[in-house]
Write an enzyme that holds these catalytic residues in place. Structure first.
Site, PDB file in Angstrom:
ATOM      1  N   HIS A  18       1.280  -2.994  26.017  1.00 10.21           N
ATOM      2  CA  HIS A  18       0.139  -2.569  25.195  1.00 10.21           C
ATOM      3  C   HIS A  18      -0.596  -3.796  24.639  1.00 10.21           C
ATOM      4  CE1 HIS A  18       1.234   1.753  24.897  1.00 10.21           C
ATOM      5  NE2 HIS A  18       2.427   1.269  25.160  1.00 10.21           N
ATOM      6  N   GLU A  69       0.856  -1.190   0.000  1.00 13.00           N
ATOM      7  CA  GLU A  69       0.000   0.000   0.000  1.00 13.00           C
ATOM      8  C   GLU A  69       0.892   1.240   0.000  1.00 13.00           C
ATOM      9  OE1 GLU A  69      -2.368   0.294   3.622  1.00 13.00           O
ATOM     10  OE2 GLU A  69      -2.851   2.369   3.149  1.00 13.00           O
ATOM     11  N   MET A 115      -1.362   2.552  33.600  1.00 11.31           N
ATOM     12  CA  MET A 115      -0.954   1.755  34.769  1.00 11.31           C
ATOM     13  C   MET A 115      -0.132   2.633  35.705  1.00 11.31           C
ATOM     14  SD  MET A 115       1.969  -1.155  35.056  1.00 11.31           S
ATOM     15  CE  MET A 115       3.191  -0.849  36.314  1.00 11.31           C
ATOM     16  N   GLN A 116       0.776   3.417  35.120  1.00  7.88           N
ATOM     17  CA  GLN A 116       1.645   4.263  35.950  1.00  7.88           C
ATOM     18  C   GLN A 116       0.802   5.245  36.765  1.00  7.88           C
ATOM     19  OE1 GLN A 116       4.454   5.914  33.104  1.00  7.88           O
ATOM     20  NE2 GLN A 116       5.447   3.938  32.737  1.00  7.88           N
ATOM     21  N   GLU A 175      -3.370  -3.885  23.472  1.00  7.52           N
ATOM     22  CA  GLU A 175      -4.184  -3.486  22.311  1.00  7.52           C
ATOM     23  C   GLU A 175      -3.508  -3.808  20.978  1.00  7.52           C
ATOM     24  OE1 GLU A 175      -2.708  -1.420  24.430  1.00  7.52           O
ATOM     25  OE2 GLU A 175      -2.027   0.436  23.487  1.00  7.52           O
ATOM     26  N   CYS A 200      -0.124   1.119  30.082  1.00  9.43           N
ATOM     27  CA  CYS A 200       1.170   1.812  30.056  1.00  9.43           C
ATOM     28  C   CYS A 200       1.128   3.055  30.957  1.00  9.43           C
ATOM     29  CB  CYS A 200       1.570   2.113  28.617  1.00  9.43           C
ATOM     30  SG  CYS A 200       3.351   2.242  28.466  1.00  9.43           S
ATOM     31  N   LEU A 201       1.049   4.262  30.422  1.00  7.91           N
ATOM     32  CA  LEU A 201       0.935   5.426  31.315  1.00  7.91           C
ATOM     33  C   LEU A 201      -0.296   5.272  32.216  1.00  7.91           C
ATOM     34  CD1 LEU A 201       1.966   8.225  32.204  1.00  7.91           C
ATOM     35  CD2 LEU A 201       0.492   9.224  30.464  1.00  7.91           C
ATOM     36  N   LYS A 254     -20.259  11.658  -9.548  1.00  8.91           N
ATOM     37  CA  LYS A 254     -19.358  12.291 -10.516  1.00  8.91           C
ATOM     38  C   LYS A 254     -18.083  11.467 -10.720  1.00  8.91           C
ATOM     39  CE  LYS A 254     -21.612  15.895 -11.708  1.00  8.91           C
ATOM     40  NZ  LYS A 254     -22.080  15.912 -13.103  1.00  8.91           N
TER      41      LYS A 254
HETATM   42  N1  GLN Z   1       5.389   7.921  29.132  1.00  3.53           N
HETATM   43  C1  GLN Z   1       5.429   6.628  29.776  1.00  3.53           C
HETATM   44  C2  GLN Z   1       6.784   5.965  29.624  1.00  3.53           C
HETATM   45  O1  GLN Z   1       7.554   6.299  28.739  1.00  3.53           O
HETATM   46  C3  GLN Z   1       4.324   5.731  29.251  1.00  3.53           C
HETATM   47  C4  GLN Z   1       4.457   5.406  27.813  1.00  3.53           C
HETATM   48  C5  GLN Z   1       3.192   4.877  27.193  1.00  3.53           C
HETATM   49  O2  GLN Z   1       2.102   5.054  27.738  1.00  3.53           O
HETATM   50  N2  GLN Z   1       3.291   4.270  26.021  1.00  3.53           N
HETATM   51  O3  GLN Z   1       7.103   5.081  30.390  1.00  3.53           O
END
Ligand code: GLN
Length: 541
Positions: free
Chosen positions: A512, A146, A389-390, A514, A386-387, A192
């Site tokens: 992640h 693509e 969880m933090q 996802e 990720c963030l 068109k």
């Molecule tokens: N900013 C955070 C880190 O670098 C989380 C990164 C993210 O959510 N992908 O650890």
């Protein structure tokens, strides 16, 4: 079925406007070929000069999708993986930046000694090399390529030239598909074809005759429109394929099947057209998706909520998991910057599940922390990615462990309680591109955890993209207070998953998930999250 030789190459270009859904059309065609038993992969060529989208703001290009091998890539690769249930790699996303970098490196090494290095043939040869590389692995019957952008863009020219050369070299083993738009003028009540004619003329100027036209339209194309397009664009009428707007991207493979896109492709490439694609499982998924028994509200707390492309994989994973639970997900996008003590109850109280999104930098982070706290206290199913969880860790530190001013050192370098801190391996990193902890890493799950009951295995691997990590100095304090580290990276001892003991469903993951949810294999964490959200809704109705 063995791999048929030689590999067939299909090029997909776009005309008239951007955002016509080349990624979805490519993935849908690939799905049909795969459902006929062929082995297929798709690659995306992006004509921008960044080496990869990892350094791009999501406002520019939507989500950055991470592959198993740790490449930061275009979000279309997510569609490819979700549709085909395959993994892609670094070789599946090439940018102009990468092409030039490689050519310039070769020039410095003296590989072109004596030559003037030029766009043609050096850049075009490098593009051709990157296209053929996937075919040379002998793993695929078909390689779909693509080309990002729209035909006529200055940036795409070397790519179109590479296709022209490849089509000439490969002959019947290649073909090109051009995706265009047939706009409907409501004043004239007419579809068109002129923009499509012009777009094909532009391609012809560059020496590329498209073999098939896929025409995006909001109204069905009648035979006379198809005949007209065929006449002006030198294609057979049967090669003018209607692609009508669809309520779900997951319906597109079936629409393309009805239009016989796969049959037209196979005929043109001299391959067997007997039989039909086996799409039974796909149809079952679609049926469940389109006939949900329940509706649940899920809140996605993030800072790019006006731009759903920024959270593409998360949203698709929720759709997969919703379908697995016969639930339609009514997604509420919640701007974390706007969350405060005064409005939080109003904004979150009707949610059956709260997901806090990944991210970088401190914009909106206090809202994310607050959302995690709301979910913890009110026993609402919570998934922090990720963030996300933090933020759950920071919230727990501040409000349960009573560590005043606890934070991540990403946001507050001198926090008295750095419960999230930069990883040891990241401390010396100064370059930005491709230097995070990226791609797939193993994680061991404690058999005593609730996480184990979700994954039902002790050894998993998930994809990462981060620089900061749970600070192990605090593990004991957290565990004693009820937030346990249920998943650990075995080699670096990094905390990859946290869960709350005293909560119906509260998980944070440093990775992640996802990126790994597909139509065929919805991700277990998302499936369990939606199940918990549904149960929460039942209980609180
Ligand atoms: N900013 C955070 C880190 O670098 C989380 C990164 C993210 O959510 N992908 O650890």
């Amino acid at each position: 079925m063995g791999i048929s030789r030689p590999t067939k190459y299909i090029f997909v270009t776009g005309g008239v406007t951007s955002s016509l859904g080349k990624g979805i059309i490519s993935a849908s065609l690939a799905k049909l070929l795969q459902a006929r038993g062929y082995s297929v992969t798709i690659q995306k060529l992006d004509p921008y000069i960044n080496i990869d989208p990892g350094t791009l703001n999501p406002y520019e290009h939507g989500e950055c999708y991470v592959t198993e091998d740790g490449a930061e890539t275009d979000l279309d690769l997510g569609h490819y993986e979700r549709f085909l249930n395959i993994t892609t790699s670094r070789a599946n996303n090439i940018t102009t930046g990468k092409i030039y970098q490689s050519v310039i490196n070769k020039e410095r090494k003296g590989e072109y000694l004596g030559d003037t290095v030029q766009v043609v043939p050096h850049i075009t040869d490098e593009i051709k090399h990157c296209i053929k590389l996937l075919g040379e692995t002998n793993d695929y019957d078909f390689v779909l390529t693509e080309i990002g952008g729209t035909v006529g863009d200055i940036e795409s020219l070397p790519y179109i030239e590479a296709i022209r050369q490849l089509k000439f070299e490969l002959g019947k083993n290649s073909l090109s598909i051009h995706l265009t738009l047939i706009p409907y003028l409501s004043a004239a009540k007419e579809l068109k074809t002129k923009p499509t004619q012009h777009s094909v003329k532009t391609l012809l100027e560059y020496g590329v005759q498209p073999d098939i036209l896929v025409c995006r339209t909001e109204k069905p194309l009648n035979q006379s429109i198809k005949d007209k397009i065929a006449l002006f664009c030198n294609v057979d009428t049967s090669s003018v394929i209607e692609s009508i707007d669809s309520s779900s991207i997951y319906r597109v493979p079936l629409l393309m099947k009805d239009e016989e896109l796969d049959v037209v492709v196979l005929k043109k490439i001299n391959m067997d057209t007997h039989g039909t694609p086996d799409l039974d499982k796909w149809k079952t998924f679609l049926h469940r998706l389109e006939n949900p028994k329940h509706v649940i509200n899920i809140g996605l707390v993030g800072k790019y909520v006006e731009l759903i492309d920024a959270y593409k994989s998360i949203i698709e994973s929720l759709i997969h998991a919703g379908t697995a639970n016969d639930c339609k997900i009514d997604l509420k996008l919640i701007q974390s910057e706007k969350l405060n003590e005064k409005n939080i109850t109003k904004k979150l109280k009707d949610l059956s599940g709260i997901l806090v999104a990944p991210g970088f930098g401190d914009r909106g982070v206090e809202g994310k922390i607050m959302a995690a706290g709301y979910a913890r206290k009110n026993k609402i199913p919570f998934l922090g990615l990720c963030l996300g969880m933090q933020c759950a860790v920071v919230e727990f530190a501040r409000n349960v462990l009573m560590l005043n001013g606890a934070h991540s050192t990403e946001m507050e370098e001198n926090t008295p309680h750095p419960v999230i801190d930069i990883m040891e391996t990241q401390k010396k990193v100064t370059l930005k591109g491709g230097t995070m902890r990226l791609g797939s890493y193993p994680c061991n799950i404690s058999t005593k955890s609730k996480t184990f009951s979700i994954y039902k295995q002790t050894h998993i691997s998930e994809r990462h993209r981060h620089r900061y990590e749970f600070n192990n100095k605090y593990t004991g304090d957290f565990e004693n207070a009820g937030m346990i580290a249920s998943g650990i990276n075995p080699t670096a001892n990094l905390v990859e998953i946290i869960e709350l003991i005293d909560h119906p469903w509260f998980f944070g993951v440093q990775f992640h998930p996802e990126y790994k949810s597909t139509v065929a294999n919805p991700h277990p964490l998302f499936v369990s999250f939606i199940k918990a959200a549904f149960e929460h809704k039942q209980k609180n109705q």
